[in-house]
Design a protein around this motif. Structure first.
Motif, short mmCIF file in Angstrom:
data_model
loop_
_atom_site.label_atom_id
_atom_site.label_comp_id
_atom_site.label_asym_id
_atom_site.label_seq_id
_atom_site.Cartn_x
_atom_site.Cartn_y
_atom_site.Cartn_z
N GLN A 257 6.15 9.24 7.14
CA GLN A 257 5.90 10.46 7.91
C GLN A 257 6.10 10.21 9.41
O GLN A 257 6.65 11.07 10.11
N ALA B 23 5.05 8.13 -6.18
CA ALA B 23 4.17 8.69 -5.15
C ALA B 23 4.92 9.04 -3.87
O ALA B 23 4.52 9.94 -3.14
N ILE B 24 6.03 8.36 -3.61
CA ILE B 24 6.76 8.57 -2.36
C ILE B 24 7.70 9.78 -2.42
O ILE B 24 8.28 10.17 -1.40
N SER C 5 0.84 -1.20 0.00
CA SER C 5 0.00 0.00 0.00
C SER C 5 0.87 1.25 0.00
O SER C 5 1.60 1.52 0.97
N ALA C 6 0.79 2.03 -1.07
CA ALA C 6 1.58 3.26 -1.16
C ALA C 6 1.16 4.26 -0.10
O ALA C 6 2.00 4.97 0.48
N SER C 7 -0.14 4.34 0.18
CA SER C 7 -0.61 5.29 1.19
C SER C 7 -0.15 4.88 2.58
O SER C 7 0.22 5.74 3.40
N LYS C 8 -0.15 3.59 2.85
CA LYS C 8 0.33 3.11 4.15
C LYS C 8 1.81 3.41 4.31
O LYS C 8 2.26 3.85 5.38
N GLN C 9 2.59 3.23 3.23
CA GLN C 9 4.01 3.53 3.33
C GLN C 9 4.26 5.01 3.53
O GLN C 9 5.17 5.39 4.28
N ALA C 10 3.45 5.85 2.88
CA ALA C 10 3.60 7.30 3.08
C ALA C 10 3.38 7.67 4.55
O ALA C 10 4.10 8.50 5.12
N THR C 11 2.38 7.04 5.17
CA THR C 11 2.11 7.28 6.59
C THR C 11 3.27 6.80 7.46
O THR C 11 3.68 7.47 8.42
N THR D 78 3.95 0.11 -10.81
CA THR D 78 4.40 1.17 -9.91
C THR D 78 5.82 0.94 -9.39
O THR D 78 6.34 1.77 -8.66
N ASP E 296 5.56 2.59 -4.37
CA ASP E 296 5.34 3.40 -5.57
C ASP E 296 6.43 4.47 -5.61
O ASP E 296 6.43 5.41 -4.81
#
Length: 374
Positions: free
Chosen positions: A100, A119-120, A91-97, A185, A116
């Protein structure tokens, strides 16, 4: 066998066909002392390394990468260094979190294997702005990364493509193959694909080509089932699979369609199931990549970067690569080798990745005996 094409990268390219793991000492990475006059602010052994890995579908991340990096950081810091590990589960969104959170927690350095790569990039810039170095690990992330350690990914594809052609024997340009490429991705997948196409294009008919979402075996299985319906089971002379997990999905689809003799199928990562399939004649080859060398080098880079050992850091990053956002990124590209039934002893067994007892379980004992694995 056709010769390798010149590799499109700068600086000191590593040899590609080595069948034995190169030691870090041989790379000039160990035993380097002293700081340059432009060394970064130093920190002691009480460092925190953030490790972000992309997914669990490939067993290597939990089984090899994380424990090797953790142990190497402990060794380099007299057991005072800590590795904080998070896995994004594709999950790209999970990795972004997760990235952070590591910035908020003020870790000293981040090893990032991006879900991704595009995206990162914003998260990488945030880390950079917070004074936290980011080293791209295994996959080349976009954004202002400080270094990159991985394998020569285009060469991986070349080795796979060449191996498939050799396994097919006498071929002509009308022979049909299926290409099962990796996730769109993942920048590595694009490099694997480009390398494979450099060998396959014009030599055979690429009847169907798929970019497989999240590298998932079940997605590869569904793609292969569609290819069989479209191309015809008996018309498929070979399958390029970018990794071992997808190769398993490909084989499942072929067997469900009633294949009597599997065509040559490639893979990558030398997963245990794949090594067993190679012995059983179900998968022709995999690509063996020395995870210990990649992971230990990443740990060395991270510690050297944080502690300001610029000479040691530079000795590890004598290659250079380009991403879509940055040029001349310091890098280390680790050698790869085609893994077949003939060199299991010299690769995964010699490097201690597996023991004979791991490979030669009940259904594979006779195949192991025939291959001289005892």
């Amino acid at each position: 066998m056709r010769p390798l094409r010149p590799l499109r990268r700068t600086a000191t390219a590593v040899a590609a066909a080595s069948t034995m793991t190169l030691s870090l000492a041989a790379c000039g990475a160990l035993g380097v002392s002293g700081d340059s006059s432009e060394a970064s602010p130093t920190k002691g052994n009480d460092i925190t390394v953030g490790l972000l890995l992309p997914e669990t579908a490939n067993t290597r991340y939990d089984k090899f990468d994380y424990p090797i990096i953790k142990n190497k950081v402990a060794e380099l810091t007299d057991k005072q260094g800590e590795v904080v590990y998070r896995n994004a589960d594709a999950s790209a969104s999970k990795q972004a979190t997760q990235l952070q959170q590591m910035i908020d927690d003020q870790v000293d350095v981040i090893l990032l294997d991006a879900v991704d790569s595009h995206a990162i990039a914003g998260g990488v810039k945030k880390a950079k702005d917070a004074g936290i170095p980011v080293i791209a690990y295994d996959r080349l992330a976009e954004g202002p990364i400080d270094a990159y350690v991985s394998f020569d990914n285009e060469l991986v594809g070349e080795v796979q493509g060449r191996s498939l052609l050799e396994a097919m024997g006498e071929i002509d340009s009308s022979d049909k193959i299926i290409m099962m490429n990796g996730s769109p991705t993942d920048p590595n997948a694009k490099q694997f694909k480009a390398g494979a196409l450099s060998e396959l294009k014009g030599s055979v008919d690429i009847a169907k080509s798929y970019d497989t979402k999240d590298w998932k075996p079940e997605n590869a299985e569904a793609n292969m089932a569609e290819a069989i319906k479209s191309v015809g089971l008996n018309n498929i002379k070979g399958v390029y699979s970018a990794n071992d997990g997808m190769a398993a999905g490909v084989i499942k689809a072929l067997e469900s369609a009633g294949v009597t003799k599997l065509p040559p199928i490639t893979g990558q990562d030398a997963e245990l199931d794949a090594v067993q399939r190679i012995l059983a004649g179900e998968q022709f080859m995999s690509v063996y990549k020395s995870y210990p060398q990649e992971a230990e080098s990443a740990a060395e880079m991270a510690v050297a970067k944080v502690q300001g050992h610029d000479i040691q850091f530079d000795s590890l990053t004598q290659d250079q690569v380009d991403s879509p956002t940055n040029k001349d990124i310091p890098a280390l590209l680790v050698p790869v080798v085609a893994l077949t039934e003939k060199n299991i002893k010299e690769t995964v067994l010699a490097d201690g990745i597996y023991q004979v007892s791991d490979i030669c379980t009940g259904p594979y004992k006779s195949a192991c005996s025939a291959a001289g694995l005892k």
